[in-house]
Design a protein around this motif. Sequence first.
Motif, PDB file in Angstrom:
ATOM      1  N   ALA A 147       5.837   5.507   3.667  1.00 26.69           N
ATOM      2  CA  ALA A 147       5.979   4.092   3.328  1.00 26.69           C
ATOM      3  C   ALA A 147       4.727   3.309   3.718  1.00 26.69           C
ATOM      4  O   ALA A 147       4.272   2.436   2.968  1.00 26.69           O
ATOM      5  CB  ALA A 147       7.206   3.513   4.029  1.00 26.69           C
ATOM      6  N   SER A 148       4.165   3.624   4.890  1.00 21.98           N
ATOM      7  CA  SER A 148       2.955   2.935   5.337  1.00 21.98           C
ATOM      8  C   SER A 148       1.786   3.200   4.397  1.00 21.98           C
ATOM      9  O   SER A 148       1.053   2.276   4.014  1.00 21.98           O
ATOM     10  CB  SER A 148       2.600   3.391   6.758  1.00 21.98           C
ATOM     11  OG  SER A 148       1.377   2.831   7.182  1.00 21.98           O
ATOM     12  N   ASN A 149       1.608   4.462   4.004  1.00 23.93           N
ATOM     13  CA  ASN A 149       0.507   4.803   3.104  1.00 23.93           C
ATOM     14  C   ASN A 149       0.690   4.169   1.722  1.00 23.93           C
ATOM     15  O   ASN A 149      -0.284   3.743   1.086  1.00 23.93           O
ATOM     16  CB  ASN A 149       0.392   6.317   2.968  1.00 23.93           C
ATOM     17  CG  ASN A 149      -0.093   6.977   4.257  1.00 23.93           C
ATOM     18  OD1 ASN A 149      -0.642   6.308   5.121  1.00 23.93           O
ATOM     19  ND2 ASN A 149       0.133   8.266   4.380  1.00 23.93           N
ATOM     20  N   LYS A 150       1.944   4.104   1.256  1.00 27.03           N
ATOM     21  CA  LYS A 150       2.187   3.487  -0.044  1.00 27.03           C
ATOM     22  C   LYS A 150       1.904   1.986   0.003  1.00 27.03           C
ATOM     23  O   LYS A 150       1.358   1.412  -0.948  1.00 27.03           O
ATOM     24  CB  LYS A 150       3.640   3.744  -0.481  1.00 27.03           C
ATOM     25  CG  LYS A 150       3.924   5.201  -0.807  1.00 27.03           C
ATOM     26  CD  LYS A 150       5.349   5.424  -1.277  1.00 27.03           C
ATOM     27  CE  LYS A 150       5.548   4.908  -2.675  1.00 27.03           C
ATOM     28  NZ  LYS A 150       6.878   5.274  -3.227  1.00 27.03           N
ATOM     29  N   GLU A 151       2.261   1.352   1.112  1.00 25.02           N
ATOM     30  CA  GLU A 151       1.990  -0.081   1.229  1.00 25.02           C
ATOM     31  C   GLU A 151       0.484  -0.331   1.329  1.00 25.02           C
ATOM     32  O   GLU A 151      -0.025  -1.309   0.766  1.00 25.02           O
ATOM     33  CB  GLU A 151       2.715  -0.650   2.444  1.00 25.02           C
ATOM     34  CG  GLU A 151       2.632  -2.167   2.528  1.00 25.02           C
ATOM     35  CD  GLU A 151       3.616  -2.760   3.522  1.00 25.02           C
ATOM     36  OE1 GLU A 151       3.362  -3.880   4.011  1.00 25.02           O
ATOM     37  OE2 GLU A 151       4.635  -2.100   3.807  1.00 25.02           O
ATOM     38  N   SER A 152      -0.216   0.548   2.042  1.00 27.35           N
ATOM     39  CA  SER A 152      -1.675   0.413   2.118  1.00 27.35           C
ATOM     40  C   SER A 152      -2.301   0.575   0.733  1.00 27.35           C
ATOM     41  O   SER A 152      -3.243  -0.151   0.376  1.00 27.35           O
ATOM     42  CB  SER A 152      -2.253   1.466   3.067  1.00 27.35           C
ATOM     43  OG  SER A 152      -1.801   1.252   4.393  1.00 27.35           O
ATOM     44  N   LEU A 153      -1.761   1.514  -0.054  1.00 28.52           N
ATOM     45  CA  LEU A 153      -2.277   1.715  -1.404  1.00 28.52           C
ATOM     46  C   LEU A 153      -2.069   0.473  -2.266  1.00 28.52           C
ATOM     47  O   LEU A 153      -2.949   0.090  -3.046  1.00 28.52           O
ATOM     48  CB  LEU A 153      -1.606   2.925  -2.040  1.00 28.52           C
ATOM     49  CG  LEU A 153      -2.027   3.280  -3.465  1.00 28.52           C
ATOM     50  CD1 LEU A 153      -3.527   3.556  -3.526  1.00 28.52           C
ATOM     51  CD2 LEU A 153      -1.237   4.479  -3.973  1.00 28.52           C
ATOM     52  N   LYS A 154      -0.911  -0.172  -2.113  1.00 29.96           N
ATOM     53  CA  LYS A 154      -0.660  -1.407  -2.853  1.00 29.96           C
ATOM     54  C   LYS A 154      -1.689  -2.486  -2.483  1.00 29.96           C
ATOM     55  O   LYS A 154      -2.186  -3.209  -3.345  1.00 29.96           O
ATOM     56  CB  LYS A 154       0.756  -1.908  -2.572  1.00 29.96           C
ATOM     57  CG  LYS A 154       1.855  -1.068  -3.182  1.00 29.96           C
ATOM     58  CD  LYS A 154       3.217  -1.648  -2.845  1.00 29.96           C
ATOM     59  CE  LYS A 154       4.330  -0.801  -3.414  1.00 29.96           C
ATOM     60  NZ  LYS A 154       5.673  -1.354  -3.060  1.00 29.96           N
ATOM     61  N   VAL A 155      -2.001  -2.545  -1.200  1.00 28.97           N
ATOM     62  CA  VAL A 155      -2.983  -3.528  -0.738  1.00 28.97           C
ATOM     63  C   VAL A 155      -4.360  -3.214  -1.325  1.00 28.97           C
ATOM     64  O   VAL A 155      -5.082  -4.118  -1.773  1.00 28.97           O
ATOM     65  CB  VAL A 155      -3.033  -3.551   0.802  1.00 28.97           C
ATOM     66  CG1 VAL A 155      -4.214  -4.392   1.283  1.00 28.97           C
ATOM     67  CG2 VAL A 155      -1.732  -4.110   1.356  1.00 28.97           C
ATOM     68  N   PHE A 156      -4.726  -1.921  -1.322  1.00 32.40           N
ATOM     69  CA  PHE A 156      -6.026  -1.541  -1.895  1.00 32.40           C
ATOM     70  C   PHE A 156      -6.121  -1.962  -3.359  1.00 32.40           C
ATOM     71  O   PHE A 156      -7.148  -2.478  -3.809  1.00 32.40           O
ATOM     72  CB  PHE A 156      -6.239  -0.035  -1.777  1.00 32.40           C
ATOM     73  CG  PHE A 156      -6.378   0.452  -0.357  1.00 32.40           C
ATOM     74  CD1 PHE A 156      -6.876  -0.381   0.634  1.00 32.40           C
ATOM     75  CD2 PHE A 156      -6.006   1.745  -0.007  1.00 32.40           C
ATOM     76  CE1 PHE A 156      -7.005   0.062   1.948  1.00 32.40           C
ATOM     77  CE2 PHE A 156      -6.130   2.199   1.291  1.00 32.40           C
ATOM     78  CZ  PHE A 156      -6.629   1.356   2.265  1.00 32.40           C
ATOM     79  N   ARG A 157      -5.041  -1.718  -4.093  1.00 33.43           N
ATOM     80  CA  ARG A 157      -5.061  -2.062  -5.514  1.00 33.43           C
ATOM     81  C   ARG A 157      -5.095  -3.583  -5.715  1.00 33.43           C
ATOM     82  O   ARG A 157      -5.769  -4.077  -6.631  1.00 33.43           O
ATOM     83  CB  ARG A 157      -3.832  -1.465  -6.199  1.00 33.43           C
ATOM     84  CG  ARG A 157      -3.916   0.064  -6.354  1.00 33.43           C
ATOM     85  CD  ARG A 157      -2.632   0.661  -6.833  1.00 33.43           C
ATOM     86  NE  ARG A 157      -2.783   2.106  -7.098  1.00 33.43           N
ATOM     87  CZ  ARG A 157      -1.770   2.941  -7.298  1.00 33.43           C
ATOM     88  NH1 ARG A 157      -0.522   2.465  -7.262  1.00 33.43           N
ATOM     89  NH2 ARG A 157      -1.994   4.218  -7.534  1.00 33.43           N
ATOM     90  N   ALA A 158      -4.366  -4.304  -4.882  1.00 30.21           N
ATOM     91  CA  ALA A 158      -4.390  -5.764  -4.984  1.00 30.21           C
ATOM     92  C   ALA A 158      -5.785  -6.301  -4.641  1.00 30.21           C
ATOM     93  O   ALA A 158      -6.287  -7.237  -5.290  1.00 30.21           O
ATOM     94  CB  ALA A 158      -3.341  -6.370  -4.063  1.00 30.21           C
TER      95      ALA A 158
END
Length: 446
Positions: free
Chosen positions: A147-158
């Motif tokens: 979950a942490s890595n997926k949220e970080s990925l969302k932030v990177f894309r944003a």
Amino acid sequence: MKLKGIIGFFIFCLGSMTAQEKKWTLEECVYYAVENNLTIAQYELDLENAQIDKSDAIGDMLPNFNMNARISGNSGLVLDQSRNQQVSGTVTTASGGFGSSVNLFDGLRNIHRLNRAKLNALANQYRLDNLKDDIMLAVANAYLQVASNKESLKVFRAQYAVTEQDLTRTEELVAAGVVPKGDLLEIQATAANQEQQIVNGENQVLLARINLAQLLQITDYENFDIAEEDFNISPSNILEQSPKTIFNKALSFRNDIKFSMSNVELAMKDLQIAKGAAYPTLGAFFNYGTQYSSEFRNPATLERIPFTDQLYLTDGIAYGLQLNIPVFNGFSVKNNIKRAKIGVDRSRLQLEQDKLDLENNINQAYVDVKSFSKAYEAAQKTLDARRLAYNYSKERFEVGLMNAFDFSQAQSRVDNAEAELIRTKYDYIFRVKVLEFYFGLPITLD
């Protein structure tokens, strides 16, 4: 038949699509791991063995009963055992019988073995339950890592989406002569770096999913994924309890402590069994037997006696008691008692060590919760401040009062602050779950 085949194919495809689209919640992962973990399956077999040992101990207290039969043929000068004479020719002999014996007293070792077998079964159950506890925590940690890595990925894309907007805006400013072309190159470098972050983030998500799937014994990594759950930090009352209160409650239900306590009781039973070897043993036995010989004859008429008549004429019984008194056995009994006493002391020391380890783990978990709570609050404040500074820098950059390098540094500080917020957030969530678990609360996201 064709219609049934089409329906069957449709059901199969639907099932496959459902399996691929399934998103696993934390609770589902935890319970699935408990049901399918290979190490747990091995410990369950150990528990079955311990239960069989209990059946063996019960059987040792019961009388045994055995039957025997034998038939043989001898040619030449042979001994006719029925008459105890040497005869020439071929002699066929047969014998049979049955017997039973029972242990009446063996220093109470049979009773202690039975009690030990019961304790051993209970100890194996505690060991199995403790393994389940460890696996549940490991699964929860791995799940939150995904979950942490997926949220970080969302932030990177944003962040990359914002940079793309900045890149378009900078191209317009360069065309209008407001900012130099070097600023455009700086923004392009920032965008390329963020693209690399997205690629690394995708890899981190994949690796975390594989790690979680392996804990669940799932090999279909490509279609395995977790549910999009709400991981916002919810208030917890666990810090209202003192570490000592949590420790005292953990002592009452933690399976690792129960396992250590049962090991102490097992060692004490081993000591009782060792001491029992110093006492006399008393047993009873009963045997019945009969025999037949093809040369067994009537002494008066020298006629062969029929088979059935021989069985009645040659049968007999034996019964009695047998007492064994240990006198000297090369110090083996005495040394076994000493070893058993050392085993008791060792198991008691291990119990105290396990209690100390549990208390240290709880104190550490308590401190971690408080530390990561403050770290999360500080990370949130830092991110808010970085965002304000970024917005201010962006306004200055768009009017030509800030160069692209300083602007990219402001954006980089925002990126680092968002990454730190995500890290501290999930560290805090996991530490809270660990501390709640020590207090006896189930692992949920409620």
